[in-house]
Design an enzyme around this catalytic site. Structure first.
Site, short mmCIF file in Angstrom:
data_model
loop_
_atom_site.label_atom_id
_atom_site.label_comp_id
_atom_site.label_asym_id
_atom_site.label_seq_id
_atom_site.Cartn_x
_atom_site.Cartn_y
_atom_site.Cartn_z
N ASN A 151 0.86 -1.19 0.00
CA ASN A 151 0.00 0.00 0.00
C ASN A 151 0.90 1.24 0.00
O ASN A 151 1.69 1.44 0.92
CB ASN A 151 -0.89 -0.04 1.25
CG ASN A 151 -1.83 1.16 1.31
OD1 ASN A 151 -1.42 2.29 1.06
ND2 ASN A 151 -3.09 0.93 1.63
N ASP A 155 -0.10 4.50 -0.20
CA ASP A 155 -0.80 5.75 0.16
C ASP A 155 0.12 6.77 0.84
O ASP A 155 0.00 7.97 0.61
CB ASP A 155 -1.95 5.48 1.14
CG ASP A 155 -3.08 4.68 0.53
OD1 ASP A 155 -3.07 4.47 -0.70
OD2 ASP A 155 -3.97 4.25 1.30
N HIS A 156 1.00 6.26 1.73
CA HIS A 156 1.83 7.20 2.51
C HIS A 156 2.76 8.04 1.62
O HIS A 156 3.16 9.13 2.00
CB HIS A 156 2.66 6.46 3.54
CG HIS A 156 1.90 6.07 4.79
ND1 HIS A 156 0.55 6.26 4.95
CD2 HIS A 156 2.33 5.52 5.95
CE1 HIS A 156 0.19 5.83 6.14
NE2 HIS A 156 1.25 5.38 6.77
N HIS A 178 -5.59 3.51 -1.75
CA HIS A 178 -6.92 3.83 -1.23
C HIS A 178 -7.31 5.20 -1.75
O HIS A 178 -6.70 6.20 -1.36
CB HIS A 178 -6.88 3.81 0.31
CG HIS A 178 -8.21 4.06 0.94
ND1 HIS A 178 -8.38 4.06 2.31
CD2 HIS A 178 -9.43 4.33 0.43
CE1 HIS A 178 -9.65 4.30 2.60
NE2 HIS A 178 -10.31 4.49 1.48
N ARG A 223 -9.63 7.93 -1.35
CA ARG A 223 -10.64 8.37 -0.39
C ARG A 223 -11.51 9.44 -1.02
O ARG A 223 -11.08 10.18 -1.91
CB ARG A 223 -9.95 8.94 0.87
CG ARG A 223 -9.09 7.91 1.60
CD ARG A 223 -8.55 8.50 2.89
NE ARG A 223 -9.60 8.63 3.87
CZ ARG A 223 -9.76 7.83 4.93
NH1 ARG A 223 -8.92 6.85 5.15
NH2 ARG A 223 -10.75 8.01 5.76
N ARG A 258 -7.45 12.82 0.29
CA ARG A 258 -6.41 13.38 1.15
C ARG A 258 -5.01 12.90 0.78
O ARG A 258 -4.03 13.54 1.12
CB ARG A 258 -6.69 13.10 2.62
CG ARG A 258 -6.49 11.67 3.02
CD ARG A 258 -6.48 11.51 4.53
NE ARG A 258 -7.82 11.61 5.07
CZ ARG A 258 -8.20 10.99 6.19
NH1 ARG A 258 -7.33 10.25 6.85
NH2 ARG A 258 -9.43 11.10 6.64
N GLU A 269 -8.61 0.36 -3.23
CA GLU A 269 -9.48 0.40 -2.05
C GLU A 269 -10.36 1.63 -2.17
O GLU A 269 -9.87 2.73 -2.44
CB GLU A 269 -8.65 0.55 -0.77
CG GLU A 269 -7.87 -0.67 -0.40
CD GLU A 269 -7.07 -0.42 0.88
OE1 GLU A 269 -7.20 0.65 1.50
OE2 GLU A 269 -6.30 -1.30 1.24
N THR A 328 -8.23 3.68 8.21
CA THR A 328 -9.44 2.85 8.26
C THR A 328 -9.53 2.20 9.64
O THR A 328 -8.60 1.49 10.05
CB THR A 328 -9.38 1.76 7.17
OG1 THR A 328 -8.92 2.36 5.96
CG2 THR A 328 -10.72 1.13 6.94
N GLU A 343 -11.06 -9.48 3.04
CA GLU A 343 -9.78 -9.09 3.64
C GLU A 343 -10.03 -8.95 5.14
O GLU A 343 -10.80 -8.09 5.57
CB GLU A 343 -9.26 -7.78 3.06
CG GLU A 343 -7.93 -7.39 3.72
CD GLU A 343 -7.30 -6.10 3.18
OE1 GLU A 343 -7.65 -5.70 2.06
OE2 GLU A 343 -6.48 -5.51 3.90
N HIS A 402 -3.69 -4.60 7.72
CA HIS A 402 -3.81 -3.45 8.62
C HIS A 402 -2.97 -3.64 9.86
O HIS A 402 -3.16 -4.61 10.60
CB HIS A 402 -5.26 -3.13 9.02
CG HIS A 402 -5.45 -1.66 9.24
ND1 HIS A 402 -5.04 -1.04 10.38
CD2 HIS A 402 -5.94 -0.69 8.44
CE1 HIS A 402 -5.29 0.26 10.28
NE2 HIS A 402 -5.82 0.50 9.09
N1 PXP Z 1 -5.89 -3.05 4.24
C1 PXP Z 1 -6.79 -2.04 4.23
C2 PXP Z 1 -8.18 -2.33 3.82
C3 PXP Z 1 -6.42 -0.73 4.59
O1 PXP Z 1 -7.33 0.26 4.57
C4 PXP Z 1 -5.07 -0.47 4.94
C5 PXP Z 1 -4.64 0.90 5.31
O2 PXP Z 1 -4.91 1.79 4.29
C6 PXP Z 1 -4.17 -1.56 4.91
C7 PXP Z 1 -4.61 -2.83 4.59
C8 PXP Z 1 -2.72 -1.37 5.25
O3 PXP Z 1 -2.59 -1.04 6.59
P1 PXP Z 1 -1.17 -0.57 7.13
O4 PXP Z 1 -0.84 0.73 6.46
O5 PXP Z 1 -1.39 -0.44 8.59
O6 PXP Z 1 -0.17 -1.63 6.76
#
Ligand code: PXP
Length: 243
Positions: A6, A8-9, A42, A44, A48, A69, A100, A152, A191
């Site tokens: 992921n 996103d960061h 993701h 959103r 953001r 996502e 989330t 998931e 997550h």
């Molecule tokens: N799965 C889902 C559905 C999520 O929303 C996220 C965070 O955006 C993750 C996995 C990944 O979580 P983490 O960033 O804590 O590894």
């Protein structure tokens, strides 16, 4: 076991300055070179971090499948149906949350109806559809009834727990994974997973895909993304081999 990263960061850092770097599209290339089996973003409603432009470019440039996502709002499902990513994971979304916070709420007829409607539209478009849920029987059965192919399992409570509570949360994940598989759902998880806590989860035989963001991107700040992803991929392979 597939590792989806992921990113996103990376977009969060970019949006801190509203500029054009760092680019999540470049991050995806490095994640793939490091051994990622797929890329997760993701989108959103408040945009953001990830922007529409990122998704559109990733769909053109990623060498691995894109897992988008998004929440089940009709306008977001419209975008997914137009973009046709390999996979969509439906997640709950609250504007004020930092990340989330829990799995999809499937506890009422109204919520189940809304999610099932989104699943139908995505599946009709040929998109593999996953529901992000808490690892509980009710949510798993409701997911199956919705027509989703995949669940998931939310690993956040497992990740946050310590000592005996961690063992209980792990047992809960195990039970959920085997029930989902029995009901012919494919099982993903994610997550809060880190280099330190991922091994038991990666060893659960029913779980075939993990979504990991925060821990890998955090490590990448110090060692680079390719290496951070490579280390996570190695950790997963070892967990599978030694289970
Ligand atoms: N799965 C889902 C559905 C999520 O929303 C996220 C965070 O955006 C993750 C996995 C990944 O979580 P983490 O960033 O804590 O590894």
């Amino acid at each position: 076991m597939r590792l989806y990263i992921n990113i996103d960061h990376v977009a969060t850092v970019r949006e801190a300055r509203k500029t054009d770097e760092p680019d999540p599209v470049r991050a995806a290339v490095l994640a793939e070179l490091g051994g990622a089996d797929g890329i997760t973003v993701h989108l959103r409603e408040d945009r953001r971090h990830i922007q529409d432009r990122d998704v559109a470019l990733l769909l053109k440039t990623a060498r691995t499948p894109l897992n988008l996502e998004t929440c089940s709002a009709p306008s977001m499902v419209d975008l997914a149906v137009a973009w046709l990513p390999a996979q969509v994971t439906l997640v709950p979304e609250k504007r004020e949350e930092v990340t989330t916070e829990g799995g999809l709420d499937l506890s009422t007829e109204e919520r189940r109806h809304e999610v099932a409607g989104a699943v139908r539209r995505l599946r009709d478009a040929g998109i593999r559809t996953s529901l992000f849920i808490d690892p509980d029987e009710g949510a798993i059965r409701a997911s199956m009834d919705s027509g989703a192919e995949v669940v998931e399992l939310h690993t956040g409570e497992y990740a946050n727990a310590r000592g005996p509570e961690r063992r209980e949360q792990f047992a809960r994940l195990n039970r959920a994974a085997s029930l989902a598989r029995k009901l012919s759902l494919d099982v993903h998880a994610g997550h809060g997973l880190t280099y330190e806590n991922v091994t038991p989860v990666a060893a659960v035989p029913e779980i075939e895909e993990l979504n990991i963001g925060h821990s890998v991107i955090s490590r990448a700040v110090f060692v680079g993304l390719e290496r951070a992803v490579g280390e996570m991929a190695t950790t997963l392979r070892r967990a599978r081999r030694e289970r």
